[in-house]
Design an enzyme around this catalytic site. Structure first.
Site, PDB file in Angstrom:
ATOM      1  N   CYS A   2       0.845  -1.179   0.000  1.00 53.66           N
ATOM      2  CA  CYS A   2       0.000   0.000   0.000  1.00 53.66           C
ATOM      3  C   CYS A   2       0.892   1.244   0.000  1.00 53.66           C
ATOM      4  O   CYS A   2       1.997   1.227   0.534  1.00 53.66           O
ATOM      5  CB  CYS A   2      -0.926   0.092   1.206  1.00 53.66           C
ATOM      6  N   ARG A  27       3.269  -0.141  -5.213  1.00 55.43           N
ATOM      7  CA  ARG A  27       3.138  -0.765  -3.890  1.00 55.43           C
ATOM      8  C   ARG A  27       1.814  -1.498  -3.726  1.00 55.43           C
ATOM      9  O   ARG A  27       1.637  -2.273  -2.778  1.00 55.43           O
ATOM     10  CB  ARG A  27       3.223   0.309  -2.789  1.00 55.43           C
ATOM     11  N   TRP A  74      -3.083  -2.597  -1.573  1.00 54.13           N
ATOM     12  CA  TRP A  74      -2.787  -4.005  -1.875  1.00 54.13           C
ATOM     13  C   TRP A  74      -3.454  -4.774  -0.754  1.00 54.13           C
ATOM     14  O   TRP A  74      -3.008  -4.716   0.394  1.00 54.13           O
ATOM     15  CB  TRP A  74      -1.271  -4.230  -1.883  1.00 54.13           C
ATOM     16  N   ASN A  98      -0.877   1.993   5.870  1.00 53.17           N
ATOM     17  CA  ASN A  98      -0.061   0.957   5.228  1.00 53.17           C
ATOM     18  C   ASN A  98       0.474   0.080   6.344  1.00 53.17           C
ATOM     19  O   ASN A  98       1.028   0.586   7.320  1.00 53.17           O
ATOM     20  CB  ASN A  98       1.080   1.634   4.452  1.00 53.17           C
ATOM     21  N   GLY A  99       0.307  -1.239   6.219  1.00 54.87           N
ATOM     22  CA  GLY A  99       0.815  -2.137   7.258  1.00 54.87           C
ATOM     23  C   GLY A  99      -0.274  -3.084   7.718  1.00 54.87           C
ATOM     24  O   GLY A  99      -1.325  -3.200   7.082  1.00 54.87           O
ATOM     25  N   GLU A 483      17.076 -16.526 -11.420  1.00 57.16           N
ATOM     26  CA  GLU A 483      16.598 -15.159 -11.586  1.00 57.16           C
ATOM     27  C   GLU A 483      15.910 -14.981 -12.944  1.00 57.16           C
ATOM     28  O   GLU A 483      14.873 -14.316 -13.041  1.00 57.16           O
ATOM     29  CB  GLU A 483      17.777 -14.187 -11.422  1.00 57.16           C
ATOM     30  N   LYS A 487      12.069 -13.764 -13.266  1.00 60.53           N
ATOM     31  CA  LYS A 487      11.667 -12.582 -14.049  1.00 60.53           C
ATOM     32  C   LYS A 487      10.578 -12.967 -15.036  1.00 60.53           C
ATOM     33  O   LYS A 487       9.586 -12.277 -15.188  1.00 60.53           O
ATOM     34  CB  LYS A 487      12.859 -11.999 -14.831  1.00 60.53           C
ATOM     35  N   GLU A 490       7.132 -13.821 -13.260  1.00 58.83           N
ATOM     36  CA  GLU A 490       6.391 -12.776 -12.552  1.00 58.83           C
ATOM     37  C   GLU A 490       5.762 -11.734 -13.465  1.00 58.83           C
ATOM     38  O   GLU A 490       4.754 -11.141 -13.116  1.00 58.83           O
ATOM     39  CB  GLU A 490       7.243 -12.101 -11.471  1.00 58.83           C
ATOM     40  N   HIS A 506      18.795 -35.382 -12.971  1.00 59.92           N
ATOM     41  CA  HIS A 506      18.176 -35.970 -11.774  1.00 59.92           C
ATOM     42  C   HIS A 506      16.667 -35.744 -11.747  1.00 59.92           C
ATOM     43  O   HIS A 506      16.052 -35.876 -10.699  1.00 59.92           O
ATOM     44  CB  HIS A 506      18.823 -35.388 -10.519  1.00 59.92           C
ATOM     45  N   LYS A 605       5.662  -4.232  -4.889  1.00 58.26           N
ATOM     46  CA  LYS A 605       7.118  -4.111  -4.849  1.00 58.26           C
ATOM     47  C   LYS A 605       7.670  -4.247  -3.440  1.00 58.26           C
ATOM     48  O   LYS A 605       8.714  -4.836  -3.225  1.00 58.26           O
ATOM     49  CB  LYS A 605       7.545  -2.771  -5.446  1.00 58.26           C
TER      50      LYS A 605
HETATM   51  C1  F6R Z   1      11.187  -9.799  -8.023  1.00 56.86           C
HETATM   52  C2  F6R Z   1      11.216  -8.942  -6.867  1.00 56.86           C
HETATM   53  C3  F6R Z   1      10.972  -9.571  -5.553  1.00 56.86           C
HETATM   54  C4  F6R Z   1      11.833  -8.897  -4.477  1.00 56.86           C
HETATM   55  C5  F6R Z   1      11.499  -9.459  -3.097  1.00 56.86           C
HETATM   56  C6  F6R Z   1      12.393  -8.887  -2.031  1.00 56.86           C
HETATM   57  O1  F6R Z   1      11.468  -9.097  -9.184  1.00 56.86           O
HETATM   58  O2  F6R Z   1      11.426  -7.772  -6.977  1.00 56.86           O
HETATM   59  O3  F6R Z   1      11.202 -10.932  -5.593  1.00 56.86           O
HETATM   60  O4  F6R Z   1      13.170  -9.121  -4.773  1.00 56.86           O
HETATM   61  O5  F6R Z   1      10.161  -9.168  -2.795  1.00 56.86           O
HETATM   62  O6  F6R Z   1      12.306  -7.507  -1.997  1.00 56.86           O
HETATM   63  P1  F6R Z   1      13.445  -6.617  -1.349  1.00 56.86           P
HETATM   64  O7  F6R Z   1      14.644  -6.735  -2.196  1.00 56.86           O
HETATM   65  O8  F6R Z   1      12.868  -5.231  -1.359  1.00 56.86           O
HETATM   66  O9  F6R Z   1      13.666  -7.144   0.030  1.00 56.86           O
END
Ligand code: F6R
Length: 610
Positions: A2, A27, A74, A98-99, A483, A487, A490, A506, A605
């Site tokens: 949020c 957010r 969110w 937020n929280g 990674e 990417k 997501e 395996h 995010k």
């Molecule tokens: C994926 C992504 C998430 C963050 C994860 C941790 O692209 O951005 O997987 O890496 O939520 O977030 P931080 O780095 O802010 O602790």
């Protein structure tokens, strides 16, 4: 998750708040709302869906007034709906939050017993009712009422509150969730992060946990957790407003991928001395003697940052020769991880606010371990908790999928490995010089890679219709395979798995068939021959291969359908390069599918819930 924004000043509040929320939409984006004091009372408008829906409603029904608060949500408590959207109102009070309020059930029951009728399923509405009741009970104004109300809350919150009887005032409070105050000329703002306020001011005040603040156009008053007036210094933030703009790119993610040369260069700037083969991470608060006494490094992180930590482990063990453990933030507590006072716990987090990583840091601190934060957001929760910080300097990252922060984290972790290696006397100066030299060349090599983006876009067309994609890599390329898969899944919603190439036989080899594209990271590094054999195993089963290969590696032509060329570089820095085309690949697949790349479904995010 949020995002919240507040504005008090002389301009019309609603457009400023909507603009701030636009920058915070990463957010959360399932609903949005705004409350403005129009001089007579508090007017509220809320809408289900993205911010543009709210903006449209406001076009038809503009809100006049120069003081207001806004929110982009969110969902945690209560499904996304207009009723559950913030602000929540109780009597003369409107609140955005937020929280998560952990004792919301008990408080809700208590308020219900006292005759309160609720109009939403949220924990936030409880805060509005508590503030209202404190006003009724004789609190000396909104600031005092909020202070008394938040004393009843447990959990994490950042809130902004408007009161009908105090036009020209916003009261804000934080505990565990981020909240920044922006101090402009004749105006005051608050927001969940710095980019939301940057177009107004670069003068920021960071509230401490437990603070309650009163914002007026002409000034700021802060009470600390002890309810006494507290001085919180103003800090000049050197992120420029344009850094938080798309700058001609279709999406923030694409812009941020292209910003990686600068993100890495900025993270290295002033921290290394090539002539002396040394690293000077002055802020880490770990002198050479303490570095020498370390028994173990314990990396904790989530998501993409966890993948950076996995790369970091290879470097810390091979360069600094220090035993290294990597753990997901969310698992630390539940497997009863052991920490010791001679551990260095490195918490890697772009936002610095990730709840699972924070919980892991708290566990480690309680056991007496020293904590180092590798974070991108100044003064965020993890650097605050840590004993020292090594900030990545990637600038604001707005796209939900992390890109430039990942490569900046890699640069910071490689610096750390060299620093520890030198401090512990296990890394010869010549080898340190080679590594640092290679690292300094990464920005220009990334630049070259980004010049081939159109070719990667063409390869992406091959994956657009794939239902599953397998990513393989060995050694330092294994975390990059993870990674690359993350990417892709997501933002394009294509199921993808990253595997250590050596593990293929395996189990995953059973999946190989002509419909399963396999992306193999196969630069000419120490693992090259073995990875090449894995490619042959895929080809033998008619799996189509997209290879990431070193420029000039002609043998790759017979083995792969598509080759993405990587510049020749020392093994040690390859992860900073190989990841770039994988980010582009995911981006172009998602874009071809017409997805909202910067705000993928269900994600936010900053993940401030466990
Ligand atoms: C994926 C992504 C998430 C963050 C994860 C941790 O692209 O951005 O997987 O890496 O939520 O977030 P931080 O780095 O802010 O602790």
């Amino acid at each position: 998750m949020c995002g919240i924004v507040g504005y008090v000043g002389e301009s019309s509040a609603a457009p400023i708040i909507v603009e701030g929320l636009r920058r915070l939409e990463y957010r959360g984006y399932d609903s949005a709302g705004i409350a403005v004091h129009d001089g007579h009372g508090v007017q509220v408008v809320r809408a289900l869906g993205k911010l543009r829906v709210l903006a449209k409603v406001l076009e038809d029904r503009p809100l006049a007034g120069t003081t207001g608060i806004g929110h982009t949500r969110w969902a945690t408590h209560g499904r996304p709906s207009e009723e559950n959207a913030h602000p929540h109102v109780a009597g003369p009070v409107a609140v955005v939050h937020n929280g998560i309020i952990e004792n919301h059930r008990a408080l809700r029951q208590e308020l219900a017993r006292a005759g309160v009728a609720f109009s939403s399923d949220t924990d936030t509405e409880i805060i509005a009712h508590l503030v209202h009741r404190e006003l009724q009970a004789g609190a000396a104004g909104l600031l005092d009422a909020v202070r008394r109300a938040v004393a009843r809350l447990s959990g994490a919150y950042a809130i902004a509150v408007l009161g009908r009887d105090e036009p020209g005032v916003i009261v804000a409070a934080r505990q565990g969730s981020p909240l920044v105050i922006g101090c402009g000329e004749g105006e005051m703002l608050c927001g969940s992060d710095i980019p939301a306020l940057l177009s107004h001011t670069q003068q920021m005040v960071f509230l401490e946990d437990g603070d309650v603040a009163e914002l007026r156009a002409g000034g700021l008053r802060v009470l600390g957790a002890d309810a006494k007036p507290a001085l919180r210094p103003r800090r000049h933030i050197d992120w420029s407003p344009v850094m938080a703009e798309r700058g001609g790119y279709k999406h923030f993610m694409l812009k941020e991928i292209h910003e990686q040369p600068e993100a890495v260069a900025a993270t290295l700037r002033g921290r290394l001395d090539l002539d002396a083969s040394s690293v000077h991470p002055s802020e880490i608060g770990l002198g050479p003697e303490a570095a020498g006494a370390l028994r173990r490094v314990y990396l904790v992180a989530c998501g993409t940052s966890f993948h950076a930590a996995l790369v970091g482990r290879y470097w810390l063990e091979s360069i600094a020769q220090v035993p290294t453990v990597v753990e997901l933030g969310s698992e630390v507590r539940y497997r009863g991880a052991l920490f010791f006072p001679d551990d260095l716990v490195v918490a890697v987090s772009q936002s610095g606010e990730t709840a699972d990583t924070i919980a892991a840091v708290q566990t480690a601190k309680a056991a007496g371990a020293r904590v180092l934060a590798v974070a991108n957001v100044l003064d965020s929760a993890i650097p605050r908790l840590a004993h020292g910080s090594l900030y990545t300097r990637a600038g604001p990252e707005i796209g939900v999928a992390s890109t430039k922060c990942f490569t900046a984290q890699l640069a910071a972790l490689l610096l750390l490995a060299v620093y520890l290696g030198r401090s512990r006397g296990v890394l010869p100066a010549e080898r340190a010089a080679e590594i640092l030299q290679a690292l300094c060349e990464v920005p220009s090599q990334m630049h070259d890679l980004l010049g081939d983006a159109d070719y990667v876009r063409a390869v992406a067309t091959r994956l657009v219709h794939a239902r599953h994609v397998l990513f393989l890599g060995r050694g330092l390329s294994f975390p990059i395979a993870l990674e690359g898969a993350l990417k892709l899944k997501e933002i394009s919603y294509v199921h993808a798995e990253g595997y250590a190439a050596g593990e293929m036989k395996h189990g995953p080899i059973a999946l190989i068939e002509p419909e399963l594209p396999v992306v193999v990271i196969c630069p000419q590094d120490a693992a090259y021959d073995k990875t090449l054999s894995n490619i042959q195993e895929v080809r033998a089963r008619e799996g189509p291969v997209v290879a990431l290969a070193t420029k000039g590696d002609e043998s790759m032509h017979d083995l792969s359908e598509h080759i993405i060329w990587i510049p020749r570089a020392p093994d040690v820095v390859l992860p900073l390069l190989t990841v770039v085309p994988l980010q582009l690949l995911a981006y172009y697949v998602a874009d071809r599918k017409g997805h909202d790349v910067d705000q993928p479904r269900n994600l936010a995010k900053t993940v401030t819930v466990e």
